[in-house]
Design a protein around this motif. Structure first.
Motif, mmCIF file in Angstrom:
data_model
loop_
_atom_site.group_PDB
_atom_site.id
_atom_site.type_symbol
_atom_site.label_atom_id
_atom_site.label_comp_id
_atom_site.label_asym_id
_atom_site.label_seq_id
_atom_site.Cartn_x
_atom_site.Cartn_y
_atom_site.Cartn_z
ATOM 1 N N ARG A 80 -43.219 -15.192 13.778
ATOM 2 C CA ARG A 80 -43.448 -16.342 14.641
ATOM 3 C C ARG A 80 -42.396 -17.409 14.445
ATOM 4 O O ARG A 80 -41.901 -17.607 13.338
ATOM 5 C CB ARG A 80 -44.791 -17.016 14.288
ATOM 6 N N ASP A 81 -42.133 -18.107 15.534
ATOM 7 C CA ASP A 81 -41.356 -19.336 15.461
ATOM 8 C C ASP A 81 -42.381 -20.414 15.790
ATOM 9 O O ASP A 81 -42.764 -20.558 16.957
ATOM 10 C CB ASP A 81 -40.228 -19.274 16.504
ATOM 11 N N SER A 83 -45.745 -21.762 16.694
ATOM 12 C CA SER A 83 -46.905 -21.078 17.273
ATOM 13 C C SER A 83 -46.503 -19.900 18.167
ATOM 14 O O SER A 83 -47.334 -19.082 18.555
ATOM 15 C CB SER A 83 -47.742 -22.070 18.076
ATOM 16 N N LYS A 84 -45.197 -19.790 18.474
ATOM 17 C CA LYS A 84 -44.763 -18.739 19.396
ATOM 18 C C LYS A 84 -44.540 -17.410 18.653
ATOM 19 O O LYS A 84 -43.804 -17.360 17.661
ATOM 20 C CB LYS A 84 -43.446 -19.189 20.048
ATOM 21 N N VAL A 85 -45.187 -16.349 19.138
ATOM 22 C CA VAL A 85 -44.988 -15.026 18.522
ATOM 23 C C VAL A 85 -43.707 -14.415 19.086
ATOM 24 O O VAL A 85 -43.574 -14.214 20.286
ATOM 25 C CB VAL A 85 -46.196 -14.100 18.799
ATOM 26 N N LEU A 86 -42.733 -14.141 18.191
ATOM 27 C CA LEU A 86 -41.468 -13.522 18.625
ATOM 28 C C LEU A 86 -41.629 -12.005 18.716
ATOM 29 O O LEU A 86 -41.100 -11.354 19.600
ATOM 30 C CB LEU A 86 -40.353 -13.835 17.625
ATOM 31 N N ARG A 88 -44.637 -8.864 17.581
ATOM 32 C CA ARG A 88 -45.882 -8.426 16.915
ATOM 33 C C ARG A 88 -45.797 -6.911 16.737
ATOM 34 O O ARG A 88 -45.636 -6.185 17.718
ATOM 35 C CB ARG A 88 -47.095 -8.809 17.760
ATOM 36 N N THR A 250 -48.239 -23.893 10.081
ATOM 37 C CA THR A 250 -49.210 -24.391 11.050
ATOM 38 C C THR A 250 -49.813 -25.713 10.585
ATOM 39 O O THR A 250 -50.234 -25.837 9.433
ATOM 40 C CB THR A 250 -50.338 -23.356 11.278
ATOM 41 N N ASN A 359 -33.804 -14.587 16.233
ATOM 42 C CA ASN A 359 -34.996 -14.758 17.075
ATOM 43 C C ASN A 359 -34.845 -14.043 18.400
ATOM 44 O O ASN A 359 -35.804 -13.461 18.918
ATOM 45 C CB ASN A 359 -35.285 -16.247 17.285
ATOM 46 N N ALA A 363 -37.225 -11.017 19.662
ATOM 47 C CA ALA A 363 -37.898 -11.095 20.968
ATOM 48 C C ALA A 363 -37.569 -9.865 21.818
ATOM 49 O O ALA A 363 -38.431 -9.357 22.545
ATOM 50 C CB ALA A 363 -37.488 -12.383 21.686
#
Ligand SMILES: Cc1cc2nc3c(=O)[nH]c(=O)nc-3n(C[C@H](O)[C@H](O)[C@H](O)COP(=O)(O)OP(=O)(O)OC[C@H]3O[C@@H](n4cnc5c(N)ncnc54)[C@H](O)[C@@H]3O)c2cc1C
Length: 389
Positions: A80-81, A83-86, A88, A250, A359, A363
């Motif tokens: 993650r960056d 809250s954004k999931v790069l 999974r 977080t 990143n 992605a």
């Protein structure tokens, strides 16, 4: 003067040493396990993740069920960056009976292995320290100190050095080992933490201030692993840890208590050889690497089970049966080192351009399920790429 004998002497009662001993006992081989610790330590947890391949291999030792009952299953690993999931990585579709990462503190894994060792008629003798060895045709004489510091000589047909990354057995056998360390230390803490993070996922936050991994332990506590400040001295307080979590992961988190904190240096190294004569290496004694991907203990347990099978054949026939051990397991360790090295370098990139490129790459992988599956297969050790050692 020899005052004790054993068919196989295992130095080190960690996960690798106990796995060798259980497997040998199950094959009817007499084995003595010595460990210099005064007793088993249940206050620290170290390795947390047991991967699918290890659970498959441990079926042979009859401990998989007990471990499953002790652990928490994590079905995905997310980069993650904030809250954004790069990216999974799903583990719930892997081709195995165990499509998940099992989270069990190392002390509990060791307890399960030790209970099984007792059940098959073995034990770890605590407080005994290996100090040296001499190889002779047909046997090895091993110098040890008993819990009161008294010297003894044990004669064994084979010796297994499962005595960790600074292995004295490896040194005594004259096996070279070159280690290189990453710059800076890592901080590891088990905490009582309230947050909105999904307990079924392992979270790897790639913050500009440093990476942070957060995973949920079977008792609900959180394990935090993060890059440490090179100038940090005392263990961080609850407030300092909470601040780090807010900065790097977080802001929704609240830490109520800190159960355990440790700092450790991360590096990697591989023994030049896994055997010299009647002396063999297993686990961290043979290979050390970054815990990124959680593979150290897993690789060591898998070494151990193969080593025991070959050792039992060698004891009935010729030592050449043991050649298969290094041929098979050393390239596996070399591949794990390459993988965990790449993983460590990626998650610790600090420059703006490097982070941007990383990143972007993550992605892209996040859009290609085939690549995600390949990475998950490697992490779970279900597939090991052909090794260059
Ligand atoms: C802080 C920390 C966090 C970690 N986190 C992870 C993780 O998340 N995932 C992961 O896969 N790995 C992790 N590791 C690594 C993992 O703990 C090791 O890979 C694993 O313990 C190796 O098992 P082993 O049996 O080979 O060696 P060890 O567990 O090191 O056991 C070696 C044993 O040998 C004994 N011994 C040493 N010298 C002698 C001697 N001279 N005589 C007699 N006995 C001796 C020691 O007392 C010890 O009990 C972590 C390690 C540390 C330190």
């Amino acid at each position: 003067m020899t005052d004790m004998t054993a068919t196989v002497l295992v130095v080190g009662g960690g996960p690798a040493g106990m796995a060798v001993a259980i497997s040998l006992r199950q094959r009817g081989v007499s084995v003595l396990v010595l460990d210099r610790r005064p007793s088993r330590d249940t206050s620290t947890s170290r390795a947390l993740m047991i991967h699918a391949r290890t659970l498959e291999v441990l079926e042979e030792l009859n401990v998989t069920e007990a471990l499953l009952a002790s652990g928490r299953r994590a079905s995905s690993f997310a980069f993650r960056d904030a809250s954004k999931v790069l990216l999974r990585l799903p583990f719930n579709n892997l081709p195995t009976a165990y499509p998940f990462m099992l989270i069990v503190p190392q002390w509990r894994t060791e307890q399960v292995l030790e209970e099984r060792l007792h059940a098959v008629g073995g034990e770890v003798r605590y407080g005994w320290t290996f100090t040296g060895l001499r190889q002779a045709p047909g046997h090895v004489d091993i110098d040890v100190l008993d819990p009161d510091g008294g010297p003894h000589v044990i004669r064994a047909q084979l010796v297994v050095g499962a005595d960790g990354g600074k292995s004295a057995v490896r040194t005594a056998a004259g096996i070279a080992f070159v280690r290189s360390d990453y710059v800076g230390e890592f901080l590891l803490a088990d905490v009582d933490m309230i947050s909105d993070l999904d307990g079924g996922e392992i979270h790897n936050f790639l913050s500009p201030e440093g990476m942070m991994v957060i995973e949920t332990l079977p008792d609900g506590k959180k394990r935090i692993i993060t890059t440490d400040s090179p100038t940090a001295a005392a263990p961080p307080t609850r407030d300092e840890l909470e601040h780090l979590v807010h900065m790097r992961a977080t802001t929704s988190a609240r830490i109520d208590a800190v159960a355990w904190v440790s700092r450790y240096q991360v590096g990697h190294g591989l023994a030049a050889s896994y055997r010299r004569g009647r002396v063999l290496l297993a686990g961290d004694a043979a290979h050390v690497h970054s815990p990124a991907g959680g593979q150290g203990m897993n690789t060591g347990i898998q070494d151990a089970v193969m080593l025991a099978a070959l050792a039992s054949s060698a004891l009935e026939g010729s030592l050449t049966a043991l050649d298969e051990y290094e041929r098979h397991r050393r390239p596996v360790a070399a591949a794990v080192i390459r993988f965990s090295d790449l993983f460590t370098r990626l998650v610790t990139v600090r420059t703006g351009a490097g982070r941007h490129l990383r990143n972007f790459g993550l992605a892209v992988i996040g859009r290609v399920p085939m690549l995600q599956r390949e990475i998950a297969l490697r992490m779970s050790e279900l597939v090991v790429p052909p090794g260059r050692s």
